[in-house]
Write a protein that holds these residues in place. Structure first.
Motif, short mmCIF file in Angstrom:
data_model
loop_
_atom_site.label_atom_id
_atom_site.label_comp_id
_atom_site.label_asym_id
_atom_site.label_seq_id
_atom_site.Cartn_x
_atom_site.Cartn_y
_atom_site.Cartn_z
N ASN A 17 0.81 -1.22 0.00
CA ASN A 17 0.00 0.00 0.00
C ASN A 17 0.85 1.27 0.00
OD1 ASN A 17 -2.58 1.21 -0.10
ND2 ASN A 17 -2.45 1.68 2.09
N CYS A 18 1.98 1.26 -0.70
CA CYS A 18 2.83 2.44 -0.80
C CYS A 18 2.48 3.22 -2.06
CB CYS A 18 4.31 2.05 -0.85
SG CYS A 18 4.93 1.43 0.72
N PHE A 19 2.65 4.53 -1.99
CA PHE A 19 2.48 5.39 -3.15
C PHE A 19 3.84 5.95 -3.54
CE2 PHE A 19 2.26 9.83 -4.59
CZ PHE A 19 1.66 9.62 -5.82
N LEU A 20 4.20 5.77 -4.81
CA LEU A 20 5.42 6.35 -5.35
C LEU A 20 5.01 7.29 -6.47
CD1 LEU A 20 7.58 3.09 -5.72
CD2 LEU A 20 7.38 4.61 -3.73
N ALA A 21 5.32 8.57 -6.32
CA ALA A 21 4.98 9.54 -7.36
C ALA A 21 5.68 9.16 -8.66
CB ALA A 21 5.37 10.94 -6.92
N ASP A 22 5.13 9.64 -9.76
CA ASP A 22 5.63 9.27 -11.08
C ASP A 22 7.11 9.53 -11.27
OD1 ASP A 22 3.02 8.58 -11.65
OD2 ASP A 22 2.62 10.36 -12.84
N SER A 37 4.57 6.94 1.55
CA SER A 37 4.40 7.72 0.32
C SER A 37 5.69 8.48 0.04
CB SER A 37 3.20 8.67 0.41
OG SER A 37 3.32 9.57 1.49
N ILE A 38 6.14 8.35 -1.21
CA ILE A 38 7.34 9.02 -1.68
C ILE A 38 6.87 9.96 -2.80
CG2 ILE A 38 9.69 8.73 -2.55
CD1 ILE A 38 9.08 7.25 0.15
N TRP A 39 7.02 11.24 -2.58
CA TRP A 39 6.36 12.25 -3.41
C TRP A 39 7.26 12.73 -4.55
CZ3 TRP A 39 1.28 13.05 -3.29
CH2 TRP A 39 0.59 12.39 -2.27
N PHE A 40 6.72 13.63 -5.34
CA PHE A 40 7.33 14.08 -6.58
C PHE A 40 8.75 14.62 -6.38
CE2 PHE A 40 2.78 14.19 -7.04
CZ PHE A 40 2.60 13.46 -8.21
N ASP A 167 -3.95 8.21 -1.32
CA ASP A 167 -5.14 7.50 -1.80
C ASP A 167 -5.80 8.22 -2.96
OD1 ASP A 167 -4.91 5.30 -0.14
OD2 ASP A 167 -6.31 6.07 1.37
N TRP A 168 -5.76 9.54 -2.97
CA TRP A 168 -6.33 10.29 -4.09
C TRP A 168 -5.68 9.87 -5.40
CZ3 TRP A 168 -5.70 15.83 -1.69
CH2 TRP A 168 -6.57 15.98 -0.62
N TYR A 169 -4.36 9.71 -5.37
CA TYR A 169 -3.64 9.34 -6.58
C TYR A 169 -3.90 7.89 -6.97
CZ TYR A 169 -1.16 13.76 -6.31
OH TYR A 169 -0.86 15.08 -6.28
N LYS A 170 -4.02 7.03 -5.98
CA LYS A 170 -4.31 5.62 -6.27
C LYS A 170 -5.70 5.48 -6.88
CE LYS A 170 -1.47 4.15 -2.43
NZ LYS A 170 -1.51 3.65 -1.06
N GLN A 174 -3.04 6.04 -10.56
CA GLN A 174 -1.65 6.46 -10.72
C GLN A 174 -0.70 5.71 -9.81
OE1 GLN A 174 -0.85 8.71 -13.15
NE2 GLN A 174 -3.00 8.47 -13.65
N SER A 175 -1.17 4.71 -9.09
CA SER A 175 -0.31 4.02 -8.11
C SER A 175 0.61 3.03 -8.81
CB SER A 175 -1.19 3.29 -7.11
OG SER A 175 -0.39 2.53 -6.25
N ASN A 176 1.80 2.88 -8.21
CA ASN A 176 2.76 1.88 -8.70
C ASN A 176 2.66 0.58 -7.92
OD1 ASN A 176 3.63 3.78 -10.44
ND2 ASN A 176 5.46 4.31 -9.29
N LYS A 177 1.98 0.59 -6.78
CA LYS A 177 1.89 -0.62 -5.95
C LYS A 177 0.60 -0.58 -5.20
CE LYS A 177 4.55 -3.66 -3.26
NZ LYS A 177 4.87 -4.83 -3.90
#
Length: 177
Positions: A17-22, A37-40, A167-170, A174-177
């Motif tokens: 459940n991690c978010f990695l920005a593009d 979460s790792i941001w832009f 979560d907004w990005y997922k 846009q989520s990678n995982k």
């Protein structure tokens, strides 16, 4: 899609459940816990030594994490917020700490549990910030003790907000995982 790069036989490990920005970058010996979460434009460069990150950590836009070859590592506990454009070089950040925007934390520094480093601070090498302390300035100095409940409330609110933001990005695919 985030850049995830192996180097020297190490491939970043990413928890659930991690978010990695593009355009986030994770290189080498990087281990992320769950719900991070790792941001832009954030860069976690574990090419010369390890970067280990606990659960529910947010590393905000433009931050850079790096170490010294065979001399320092990065250890970040759970429920930590790393503000925008922070540089952490070979330091330890304990559970529930908050690192303010634009701060620099140098090799072998320790930021204690629930401690706060004010925005724009420079924490010099080998500095030890005790649990619940507020430090600020360049070089950073002790300012005052922070009420433990107040610190916990502030730090957990930021950490929870960043889970919500990711979560907004997922939701938008846009989520990678």
């Amino acid at each position: 899609m985030a850049l995830i790069k192996s180097v020297r036989g190490y491939t970043p490990k990413i928890g659930n459940n991690c978010f990695l920005a593009d355009n986030a970058t994770l290189i080498g010996d990087v281990v992320l816990g769950n719900d991070c979460s790792i941001w832009f434009n954030a860069v976690l460069r574990g090419d010369v030594n390890s970067i280990h990150i606990g659960n529910r950590v947010n590393i905000q836009d433009g931050s850079v994490l790096h170490t010294l070859y065979q001399k320092s590592t990065i250890e970040i506990g759970n429920d930590v917020s790393i503000g925008h454009n922070v540089t952490i070089h070979g330091a330890t950040i304990k559970d529930g700490a908050l690192i303010g925007m634009g701060s620099v934390i140098l090799d072998h520094a320790i930021v204690g549990e629930g401690a706060i480093v004010a925005a724009g601070s420079v924490v010099l090498s080998k500095t030890e910030i005790k649990p619940g302390e507020l430090w600020g300035g360049a070089p950073a100095k002790f300012i005052k003790m922070v009420d433990p409940e107040q610190s916990k409330e502030i730090n957990q609110k930021i950490a929870k907000n960043y889970l919500m933001y990711s979560d907004w990005y997922k939701t938008d695919g846009q989520s990678n995982k």
